[in-house]
Structure formats: structure tokens, C-alpha cells
Design a protein around this motif. Structure first.
Motif, PDB file in Angstrom:
ATOM      1  N   LEU A  30     -19.935  13.582  36.977  1.00  0.00           N
ATOM      2  CA  LEU A  30     -18.581  13.942  36.564  1.00  0.00           C
ATOM      3  C   LEU A  30     -18.646  14.948  35.413  1.00  0.00           C
ATOM      4  N   LEU A  38     -18.273  14.995  43.948  1.00  0.00           N
ATOM      5  CA  LEU A  38     -19.377  14.817  43.001  1.00  0.00           C
ATOM      6  C   LEU A  38     -20.744  14.959  43.663  1.00  0.00           C
ATOM      7  N   ALA A  89     -11.042  -0.721  39.559  1.00  0.00           N
ATOM      8  CA  ALA A  89     -10.558  -0.137  38.299  1.00  0.00           C
ATOM      9  C   ALA A  89      -9.548   0.985  38.517  1.00  0.00           C
ATOM     10  N   GLU A 132      -5.208   4.747  31.275  1.00  0.00           N
ATOM     11  CA  GLU A 132      -5.954   4.723  32.536  1.00  0.00           C
ATOM     12  C   GLU A 132      -7.450   4.685  32.254  1.00  0.00           C
ATOM     13  N   PHE A 174     -14.415  10.804  47.594  1.00  0.00           N
ATOM     14  CA  PHE A 174     -14.483  11.622  46.383  1.00  0.00           C
ATOM     15  C   PHE A 174     -15.924  11.805  45.896  1.00  0.00           C
ATOM     16  N   SER A 217      -5.991   2.466  39.293  1.00  0.00           N
ATOM     17  CA  SER A 217      -4.559   2.173  39.325  1.00  0.00           C
ATOM     18  C   SER A 217      -3.928   2.866  40.524  1.00  0.00           C
ATOM     19  N   PHE A 262     -11.330  14.506  33.087  1.00  0.00           N
ATOM     20  CA  PHE A 262     -11.210  14.596  34.548  1.00  0.00           C
ATOM     21  C   PHE A 262      -9.775  14.342  35.005  1.00  0.00           C
ATOM     22  N   LEU A 263      -9.184  13.307  34.460  1.00  0.00           N
ATOM     23  CA  LEU A 263      -7.834  12.935  34.884  1.00  0.00           C
ATOM     24  C   LEU A 263      -6.820  14.036  34.585  1.00  0.00           C
ATOM     25  N   PHE A 320      -5.577  14.845  45.966  1.00  0.00           N
ATOM     26  CA  PHE A 320      -6.580  15.867  45.635  1.00  0.00           C
ATOM     27  C   PHE A 320      -7.544  16.082  46.802  1.00  0.00           C
ATOM     28  N   ASP A 334      -0.605   9.817  29.427  1.00  0.00           N
ATOM     29  CA  ASP A 334      -0.899   8.586  30.174  1.00  0.00           C
ATOM     30  C   ASP A 334      -2.379   8.294  30.308  1.00  0.00           C
ATOM     31  N   ARG A 382      -3.241  10.142  43.241  1.00  0.00           N
ATOM     32  CA  ARG A 382      -3.638  11.488  42.812  1.00  0.00           C
ATOM     33  C   ARG A 382      -4.962  11.893  43.454  1.00  0.00           C
ATOM     34  N   LEU A 383      -5.868  10.960  43.483  1.00  0.00           N
ATOM     35  CA  LEU A 383      -7.185  11.214  44.061  1.00  0.00           C
ATOM     36  C   LEU A 383      -7.043  11.499  45.548  1.00  0.00           C
ATOM     37  N   ILE A 437      -8.440  17.740  36.514  1.00  0.00           N
ATOM     38  CA  ILE A 437      -8.590  17.759  37.973  1.00  0.00           C
ATOM     39  C   ILE A 437      -7.447  17.044  38.678  1.00  0.00           C
ATOM     40  N   LEU A 438      -7.138  15.829  38.227  1.00  0.00           N
ATOM     41  CA  LEU A 438      -6.081  15.078  38.920  1.00  0.00           C
ATOM     42  C   LEU A 438      -4.691  15.361  38.373  1.00  0.00           C
ATOM     43  N   LYS A 439      -4.612  16.183  37.323  1.00  0.00           N
ATOM     44  CA  LYS A 439      -3.316  16.604  36.775  1.00  0.00           C
ATOM     45  C   LYS A 439      -2.449  15.436  36.322  1.00  0.00           C
ATOM     46  N   LEU A 440      -3.084  14.436  35.776  1.00  0.00           N
ATOM     47  CA  LEU A 440      -2.294  13.339  35.233  1.00  0.00           C
ATOM     48  C   LEU A 440      -1.713  13.757  33.895  1.00  0.00           C
ATOM     49  N   ARG A 494      -1.496   4.843  40.608  1.00  0.00           N
ATOM     50  CA  ARG A 494      -1.242   6.233  40.250  1.00  0.00           C
ATOM     51  C   ARG A 494      -2.476   7.105  40.446  1.00  0.00           C
ATOM     52  N   ILE A 495      -3.621   6.633  39.943  1.00  0.00           N
ATOM     53  CA  ILE A 495      -4.847   7.428  40.077  1.00  0.00           C
ATOM     54  C   ILE A 495      -5.278   7.481  41.534  1.00  0.00           C
TER      55      ILE A 495
END
Ligand SMILES: [Mn+2]
Ligand SMILES: [Mn+2]
Ligand SMILES: [Mn+2]
Ligand SMILES: [Mn+2]
Lengths: 220, 220
Positions: B116, A90, A107, B100, A85, A109, B85-86, A119, B96, A115-116, B89-92, A111-112
Motif C-alpha cells: 500500500l 496491490l 475490518a 475508519e 483489490f 465498514s 489511501f482512503l 473503485f 471521516d 468505495r472499494l 484513492i477511495l476519495k473518502l 462505506r469503505i
DNA sequence: CAAAAAAGTTTGACTACTCAAACTTTAATT
DNA sequence: AATTAAAGTTTGAGTAGTCAAACTTTTTTG
């Protein structure tokens, strides 16, 4: 959840076990890798042992348990997805991302992470060619051999740089040595323990066998 | 560098000082906010005081120093850039991202933060409408008033949701209450301490004054 | 094989963070 | 003003992580 420190120990142990022929790690190297004293490493090993993350007898080798291995792969996955990423999105310098990922990896999770990963299109390797374990912990390492083992006139493609050191990565990038780059081995000198390689539209570069051992290639 | 724990204390102190009329925070609320005992908070305040991040006398209020304020704004900047960003970009899920970001905010180097921020186009607010301090620590809060203070038939635009609670954010999103959304105040009932508002193409929603106080709007 | 070097362990001490529980001070109520 | 409740502090203890330095075991090497 394993603490940040524990994750770092486990990851270092994984790497040390990999590169040791016995498959076991030692306290001295572990301590050196993490920048702590041997005594500190010993006491941590005792705690990891108690938590069933490593198997270790006093005065003998250390090996990860299945549980420890799982954590190692998970941390590596996080680390490599983050590096991907940082470089791809970036636009951070290839040589810098390792140290940045070293902090961020703790750091993220699940879930992140997912998603990352999504992406980025579920990448299979990071910017250095290191394989990214999938969510289940499966790693698929591409067949490759060290550049140091190549013969003169061989045409190869770089698949991986096996050194996280910023100075070495900087040198590699400056010389045009990055995954995906094609090389021609111009000559090999066993006496000087070096070889001369050339990338397309580049001047030939002389590499010691030590440096060439860190560059994994596949024949083309 | 301030430790993760210290950053959390400082950020909580900043918020508490803001919302207190005296501009000072108390140990009891601080402890509650961070989920620790009063004794723990007291001892941390002593350490923060020693590090010149807060000014505090025994049995009296706590205030951030200039140094502490700077840290608070920096952490908030990191937090809100990450949230942006979350979501973008990451569509969280909008509801939530706060939790995070709470962990990630401590792992972002200045370099990554800037990249970022640049990647996101230097956003001035986060997904909840909270202003993002710039790199120098300047915050520009848009003029606004609580929805609770609106009169019947007023047409307003939501600029900010002042509550990080997931359940409330979930409710807000489900009701169509997000920054940028236009509302019409249909009626106000001082006796019931509630008001009825309607977003475009939505059913009218009844809000208590307590809930409506958390929604900041600007007149259109 | 004996001496030296390297690897590994133990001990005592320290920082950062936390809790439970007793305690003191301040603020609110009757 | 006296009582009570709330806010704040102190003390003693515990976990996680670390170091320096003394020590023990294993390995290397002359
Ligand atoms: Mn790390
Ligand atoms: Mn890498
Ligand atoms: Mn936080
Ligand atoms: Mn927010």
C-alpha cells in the motif's frame, strides 16, 4: 454487529451447508475448519442459536437462518472484494490473498466496502472466479462444470478454482490454470482417475480427478 | 502480535506522553481517551508492564519502553498510510477517515502495508499533515509553529491539523484550512484571544486561539 | 445385532477485556 | 495543617472465546 469470531463461524457454516447434500453442517467439520475443539464449536453453536443466526437441535444438523445467511453473504462479499483489490491494485500473489483477506474482511465498514467496490468497477467475481455477492446479497454463479467431468478432446475455459489452499493455488498458477484460460482436454483415463489437459503455449499437465474436480470450466 | 486492544492502549499512551511536559501519561486521561473506566485502565497498565511495553510504578506516571514505542510507531504508520489511501484513492471524506483507519489499522499485515505504501508512492505525511513513520520507525516532523503564535500580516502555509475530531476537521475543511493552503493573518486580538486569517479566494475567518493552536503552519 | 468408531455434549478451568463500586493515595485548596 | 478533590487501585462480577477431558448419543461395521 457480529464479532470477528462469529463472522468466521457463520462463513464456515455457509460453506459446509453448501457442500453437504443434506444442506446441514456438523460440529466436527466446523471445528476442524476453524481449528478449534468440538466442545468449543458446540458452545458457539449454542450461542449462535440463541442469537437466531442458526437453527440447531442437539445431536442433529446445523443450518443457517435467513439472518445468518445474510451475514455469510456479507462477509463473503467483503472477502472477495478485498481479494480483488489485493490482486488487481496491490499486485499481491494470487495464492496469498485468501489468508490476507481472512483478516481484513472483518475490518471493512459498509462505506469503505462500497468505495472499494466502486473503485474496482463493481467486479462480479474475485481473482479465483468466486462470485461476488452484490450489496443486496444476490449471487450470480456462472454456469459451469468441473473439469473432472470433461470428455477427451473437449475445449473449455476455466471459470473458477474452488480451493483456497495456498499450495494448490500455487500449483494451479504455475501450471497456467487461472480463470479465463482456455484448455484442451487431451485424454481421459477413468482407470487411473486422471486426465491430461493443455493450456495454450504450455506443456500438457496430468491432473487427478480430485484436482480436476476443483477446477470449474465452461465449454467453448 | 499485540492484540487490537493493546495496540490502542499503546497508541494512546504514546500520544499522552508526547503532550505531557513530564513525558509520562496518567491513568485517568488514558481511561478517558479509550472510553473505559479507570480500573480497567489500571489493570491493563499492569499487564502492559508485565509484557515490558510500559514502565509504571503504582501511583506514579506511565512511560512506554523502547518495545512499546516501536509498537506505537508501527500502529501510527499503519493508521496514516491507510488514511492516505482512503482519501487519495477511495476519495473518502477527509473528516471521516480517522475513524475508519482506527479499525483498519489493526488488520494490516506487514506485506500489505508495504504494498500500500509503495502504491501510494511512500508518502511522508497523511491527509492531515501528520508525519508517517517509515518502516524502520523514523519520523521526520517538518519544522512548524501553531497558527496561534503568528503575528498580524504574517503569510504562512498550513502543514498540519492537530485534531482528529470529525467536527473540527469538518469545520477546518469548510473554512479551507487544509495542509498546503496558504494563509494571511489579517489581525490578532490578544484581548479576545482570537485572530482573523484569510485563505486565497476565501472570506476571512475568525479563530479562537484554542482552534488556532491546532493548526500548524510554516512561514513562507 | 453387538462392538467399535465417530460425532456431539458437558464440565471445569483459563485468558482477555470490561464495569461498578468501594477504597487508598496524592494533589490542591482553604 | 486540615479538608476536599482528583487520581489511582482493588475487588467482585460478567461476557466472549478457548482447551482438555470425561461423557453421551448416533452411526458404522464386523
Ligand atoms: Mn476471517
Ligand atoms: Mn477467492
Ligand atoms: Mn484502533
Ligand atoms: Mn491523520
Amino acid at each position: 454487529m457480529a464479532t470477528e469470531t462469529v463472522e468466521n463461524y457463520i462463513k464456515a457454516l455457509y460453506a459446509l451447508c453448501r457442500e453437504s447434500p443434506s444442506g446441514e453442517a456438523g460440529v466436527a467439520r466446523l471445528a476442524q475448519e476453524l481449528g478449534v475443539t468440538k466442545g468449543t464449536a458446540t458452545s458457539m453453536i449454542k450461542r449462535l442459536s440463541l442469537a437466531r443466526l442458526v437453527k440447531a437441535e442437539p445431536y442433529s444438523g446445523i443450518a443457517l437462518t435467513a439472518k445468518g445467511n445474510k451475514i455469510a453473504l456479507d462477509v463473503m462479499r467483503r472477502h472477495r472484494v478485498i481479494e480483488t483489490f489485493l490482486v488487481r491494485i496491490l499486485k499481491l500473489d494470487w495464492a496469498d490473498v485468501h489468508e490476507e483477506a481472512e483478516r481484513l474482511e472483518h475490518a471493512l465498514s459498509p462505506r469503505i466496502l462500497d468505495r472499494l467496490d466502486h473503485f474496482l468497477g463493481r467486479p462480479s467475481t474475485d481473482p479465483h472466479g468466486d462470485p461476488i455477492p452484490d450489496a443486496a446479497g444476490n449471487v450470480s454463479e456462472a454456469r459451469s462444470k468441473p473439469l473432472a467431468k470433461c470428455r477427451a478432446r473437449e475445449r473449455v475455459c476455466i471459470v473458477r478454482i474452488k480451493d483456497q489452499n495456498r499450495a494448490f493455488l500455487k500449483f494451479a498458477a504455475d501450471s497456467g490454470f487461472m480463470p479465463g484460460v482456455n484448455l484442451v482436454v487431451q485424454s481421459v483415463s477413468p482407470q487411473a482417475a486422471s486426465l491430461i489437459v493443455r493450456a495454450a503455449r504450455r506443456k500438457p499437465v496430468t491432473l487427478s480427478q480430485i484436482a480436476a474436480a476443483k477446477i470449474l470450466v465452461k465449454v467453448i
